[in-house]
Design an enzyme around this catalytic site. Sequence first.
Site, PDB file in Angstrom:
ATOM      1  N   ASP A 204       6.182 -13.317   1.940  1.00 14.78           N
ATOM      2  CA  ASP A 204       6.022 -11.980   1.531  1.00 14.78           C
ATOM      3  C   ASP A 204       5.891 -11.119   2.632  1.00 14.78           C
ATOM      4  O   ASP A 204       6.388  -9.669   2.520  1.00 14.78           O
ATOM      5  CB  ASP A 204       5.088 -11.777   0.392  1.00 14.78           C
ATOM      6  CG  ASP A 204       5.195 -10.469  -0.060  1.00 14.78           C
ATOM      7  OD1 ASP A 204       6.040  -9.681  -0.479  1.00 14.78           O
ATOM      8  OD2 ASP A 204       3.933  -9.863   0.033  1.00 14.78           O
TER       9      ASP A 204
ATOM     10  N   LEU B   1       2.342  -4.399  -3.546  1.00 16.44           N
ATOM     11  CA  LEU B   1       3.124  -3.110  -3.128  1.00 16.44           C
ATOM     12  C   LEU B   1       4.088  -3.167  -1.677  1.00 16.44           C
ATOM     13  O   LEU B   1       4.620  -2.472  -1.259  1.00 16.44           O
ATOM     14  CB  LEU B   1       2.082  -1.902  -2.895  1.00 16.44           C
ATOM     15  CG  LEU B   1       1.671  -1.488  -4.107  1.00 16.44           C
ATOM     16  CD1 LEU B   1       0.424  -0.364  -3.574  1.00 16.44           C
ATOM     17  CD2 LEU B   1       2.556  -0.761  -4.829  1.00 16.44           C
ATOM     18  N   ARG B   2       3.998  -4.524  -1.187  1.00 14.94           N
ATOM     19  CA  ARG B   2       4.712  -4.879  -0.030  1.00 14.94           C
ATOM     20  C   ARG B   2       6.249  -4.622  -0.264  1.00 14.94           C
ATOM     21  O   ARG B   2       6.958  -4.060   0.688  1.00 14.94           O
ATOM     22  CB  ARG B   2       4.202  -5.979   0.736  1.00 14.94           C
ATOM     23  CG  ARG B   2       5.001  -6.332   1.870  1.00 14.94           C
ATOM     24  CD  ARG B   2       4.603  -7.474   2.845  1.00 14.94           C
ATOM     25  NE  ARG B   2       3.496  -7.170   3.296  1.00 14.94           N
ATOM     26  CZ  ARG B   2       2.272  -7.769   3.028  1.00 14.94           C
ATOM     27  NH1 ARG B   2       2.264  -8.784   2.204  1.00 14.94           N
ATOM     28  NH2 ARG B   2       1.167  -7.413   3.719  1.00 14.94           N
ATOM     29  N   ALA B   3       6.789  -4.887  -1.538  1.00 10.41           N
ATOM     30  CA  ALA B   3       8.081  -4.910  -1.796  1.00 10.41           C
ATOM     31  C   ALA B   3       8.679  -3.229  -1.844  1.00 10.41           C
ATOM     32  O   ALA B   3       9.577  -2.842  -1.253  1.00 10.41           O
ATOM     33  CB  ALA B   3       8.464  -5.611  -3.026  1.00 10.41           C
TER      34      ALA B   3
END
Length: 640
Positions: free
Chosen positions: A160, A235-237
């Site tokens: 991720d 929230l990284r996406a």
Amino acid sequence: MSAVLPFSAVVGQDDAKLALLLAAKEPLLGGVLLRGDKGSAKTTLARSLAALLPGNAPFVELPLGATEDRVIGSIDLASLLRDGTPTVRQGLLAAADGGVLYVDEINLLADHLIDSLLDVAVSGLNRIERDGVTHQHRARFVLIGSMNPEEGELRPQLLDRFGFAVDVKASVSPIERSLAVRRRMAFDRGEVDHRYADHDQMLRNRLASEAVAVVPDSVVDTACSLAIAVGAEGLRADLMLCRGAAAHAAWAGRDVANDDDVRAVAGFVLAHRRRRSPLEPPGISQQELDDAFDEAARNRPTSHDGPHAPDPSDGSTRTDPDVDSDPRAGTDSDADEEPTDFDESFAQPNPPTRPADQPAPVGAPPTFITGSRRFAPTGRRNTNESPRGRFLRGKIPDARNPIVDASSVAVVDTAAALAERRAVEGRGANPSSGEPATTRSATSVQMGDLRVAVRTGTTGNLVILCVDASGSMGATQRMSVAKGAVLGLLTDAYQRRDRVALVTFSGDGASLILRPTASIEIAQARMAELPTGGTSPIAEGLDEAFRLAAGSSGDQALQPLVVVVTDGRATGSADAVERSRTSARRFAEHGIPCVVIDAESDHIALGLAGDLAELMGAPCLGLDQLVDGSLERTIRLRLA
């Protein structure tokens, strides 16, 4: 002749090229992961990208066996021992500053090293903390990791953290493959087409541009709704979609990003983050992306509490007339007479036993019961001393912890031992000799001064299933049980740093159906057909399993567990039974943990599998004794 094949001369791989260029444009993306087969130009692309970066950008390749000190940096041992002053020796991260850091087979690298690489790739700073010494230096580079999925996956937490992930596959088009070979051979002869050099210069100029683009609220809404639609966790996406869209817009010469920029990078950002079952292949199809965009459009919020950036839909978007709005445009020349439009050139042994009638203590782990013996799970997933991993302490070298190279030395502990000896010898100097103590043996490092670094690392497991595939009764059930166990164990093998292997035996010998792997995709392909029939050469099967178990202490430092599924009836030769007994004893002699699953299905039980287990020093379980009827869960208890 140029030392590196021009970026523009690489045939195909448009997605990989775009992802690499955008990552070079926006360091906060945190790197690119290239997933693909051998020979698909992953390393070539990484080298070629470095040649596009400003200045004499370095290309640093991180070797798989590199230690933490070599990668991050360490104390300069020679300086410390010579001068008594600790100084820092910078590592590969410092060497990569301003260029490309390339890690092939990154999925086989230790987790803590991958973590460090990703941290530095985003922050641009590397902090060295060794033995009380702290040093910080700049390390701004483009991180490129590559991996062959057949070797196993990265842990999801690490996967991720890569901003982009791209599948890289060799072309199946004879025309494209021929073109790639001809270009490479021409390059090897020193015949470099000037058009590639010219196009690379154009890319170099665009990378050097400081143009940036803003991301309006409406585009942020699209990105967040899209991430939700594909089931991305965290929230990284969302953040990477926005950063990627901004980089894509700036690359195209625009100062405001729009939904099309999100669409352009969505595959790179979401393919490795979408929610999927363990048996699903990785990646995301175009249809899935289209459906997710449709869902995102329906669910996009319509109001905000904060200020708005200009919305590109109102005509405020500026397009530089000198730069094509499609960042892939103009990446090759139409003058090439070959069949291409240049688009392809874009951018431990068993635990002690206790009497059967003695109750287990409160809170004890579950036990396997066989005859009059109980076997508790081994609990072998521990943090153990390891030649690699994080520094734990220094100690006097011994046979178990020898000094094999400079990285084995505990620097501060060695310096302390040296200083102590110098002090002792200094006090013992003879003043009447007129010779200062520092000119004597105290100035040189002696073997007795050296202290070895004891490191700690988490060991994974190698589960070896050795299954009787002979034509005896119940063969189909045995194979079904084994197949289910393999696939079940592989669902989270990459998280547990485990590997699974499958050996079958029948007829004339044993077959290694599945080499040690953490890949479900590989296992499914290898186990699509598992033939049964013939005699039962148990000795050959056990010998193959022993070979794998004995070799499991290599680079991966895996702890073996051998699971034998058989009724114990060795056939095929006059000495088959005796040979099977000899092979079984080797496991006990070498302390290799085993479990025997008795697959005997006849009404008259001979108990041969139990005899085999006794020789192996292993518990023996019937199929009806498996935990919840599951071989997978039974094995997991042994690994808990």
